[in-house]
Design a protein around this motif. Structure first.
Motif, short mmCIF file in Angstrom:
data_model
loop_
_atom_site.label_atom_id
_atom_site.label_comp_id
_atom_site.label_asym_id
_atom_site.label_seq_id
_atom_site.Cartn_x
_atom_site.Cartn_y
_atom_site.Cartn_z
N ALA A 1 0.83 -1.20 0.00
CA ALA A 1 0.00 0.00 0.00
C ALA A 1 0.87 1.26 0.00
O ALA A 1 0.59 2.22 -0.73
N ALA A 2 1.93 1.25 0.80
CA ALA A 2 2.86 2.39 0.83
C ALA A 2 3.52 2.57 -0.53
O ALA A 2 3.72 3.70 -1.00
N ALA A 3 3.87 1.46 -1.19
CA ALA A 3 4.49 1.54 -2.52
C ALA A 3 3.53 2.15 -3.53
O ALA A 3 3.93 2.98 -4.36
N ILE A 4 2.27 1.78 -3.46
CA ILE A 4 1.27 2.34 -4.38
C ILE A 4 1.13 3.84 -4.16
O ILE A 4 1.11 4.62 -5.12
N ILE A 5 1.06 4.25 -2.90
CA ILE A 5 0.96 5.69 -2.60
C ILE A 5 2.21 6.42 -3.07
O ILE A 5 2.14 7.50 -3.66
N PHE A 6 3.38 5.83 -2.81
CA PHE A 6 4.65 6.42 -3.25
C PHE A 6 4.66 6.60 -4.77
O PHE A 6 4.99 7.68 -5.28
N ILE A 7 4.29 5.58 -5.50
CA ILE A 7 4.29 5.65 -6.96
C ILE A 7 3.32 6.72 -7.45
O ILE A 7 3.65 7.50 -8.36
N ARG A 8 2.14 6.76 -6.87
CA ARG A 8 1.15 7.77 -7.31
C ARG A 8 1.64 9.18 -7.03
O ARG A 8 1.56 10.06 -7.89
N ARG A 9 2.19 9.41 -5.83
CA ARG A 9 2.67 10.75 -5.49
C ARG A 9 3.90 11.14 -6.31
O ARG A 9 4.02 12.28 -6.75
N ALA A 10 4.82 10.20 -6.50
CA ALA A 10 6.01 10.50 -7.31
C ALA A 10 5.60 10.79 -8.75
O ALA A 10 6.15 11.72 -9.38
N SER A 11 4.63 10.05 -9.27
CA SER A 11 4.14 10.31 -10.63
C SER A 11 3.49 11.69 -10.73
O SER A 11 3.70 12.41 -11.71
N GLN A 12 2.70 12.05 -9.73
CA GLN A 12 2.08 13.38 -9.72
C GLN A 12 3.14 14.49 -9.71
O GLN A 12 3.03 15.47 -10.44
N ARG A 13 4.16 14.29 -8.87
CA ARG A 13 5.23 15.29 -8.78
C ARG A 13 5.95 15.43 -10.13
O ARG A 13 6.23 16.53 -10.58
N GLN A 14 6.23 14.30 -10.76
CA GLN A 14 6.91 14.36 -12.06
C GLN A 14 6.00 14.96 -13.13
O GLN A 14 6.46 15.75 -13.96
#
Length: 149
Positions: free
Chosen positions: A131-144
């Protein structure tokens, strides 16, 4: 990870192949994937563009927690697996076909129980890490995406 040179204006700290290969090299896989994750997070920082020190920018606690939980689940899984007994007598002990002297003792059954509890804890932590990995990926994608826009 492939987006980083375009977003930051700087080359990858590690080659693109490491974003996959780092997961498969024993010992090395305990830190290099995390370093790449850090870079992915940092690449989305507004201060990363044309900054020669972009790899020193701060990283979200989310990235750290994801990695700690991921490692913890793996270590617990290995410990739980080491507790498992490969003796077929234990798997056959559910039947009464074994003579009493060949049936597993209390110590064997307690060890199997411990392995099951540790394995369950590993699985639960792994689910939280996912779950943390999914949130990390979504937030990192948004930032990029914000940097690209």
């Amino acid at each position: 990870y492939s987006n980083l040179p375009g977003i930051t204006g700087r080359p990858h700290r590690f080659g693109r192949g490491w974003s996959i290969g780092a997961w498969f090299i024993p010992i090395f896989n305990l830190w290099r994937p995390k370093q790449i994750g850090n870079d992915i997070w940092r690449g989305g920082d507004a201060d990363a563009r044309d900054n020669p020190e972009w790899t020193a920018l701060p990283v979200s606690q989310l990235v750290h927690w994801w990695w700690v939980l991921f490692l913890l689940s793996g270590f617990l899984g290995a410990i739980g697996g080491a507790f498992l007994n490969v003796d077929p007598v234990l798997s056959e002990s559910a039947t009464d076909s074994l003579p009493v002297e060949e049936r597993p003792g209390d110590a064997d059954l307690e060890q199997e129980y411990s392995a099951a509890v540790i394995g369950a804890a590993s699985s639960a932590i792994s689910a939280v890490a996912a779950a943390a990995a999914i949130i990390f990926i979504r937030r990192a994608s948004q930032r990029q995406d914000e940097r690209i826009a």
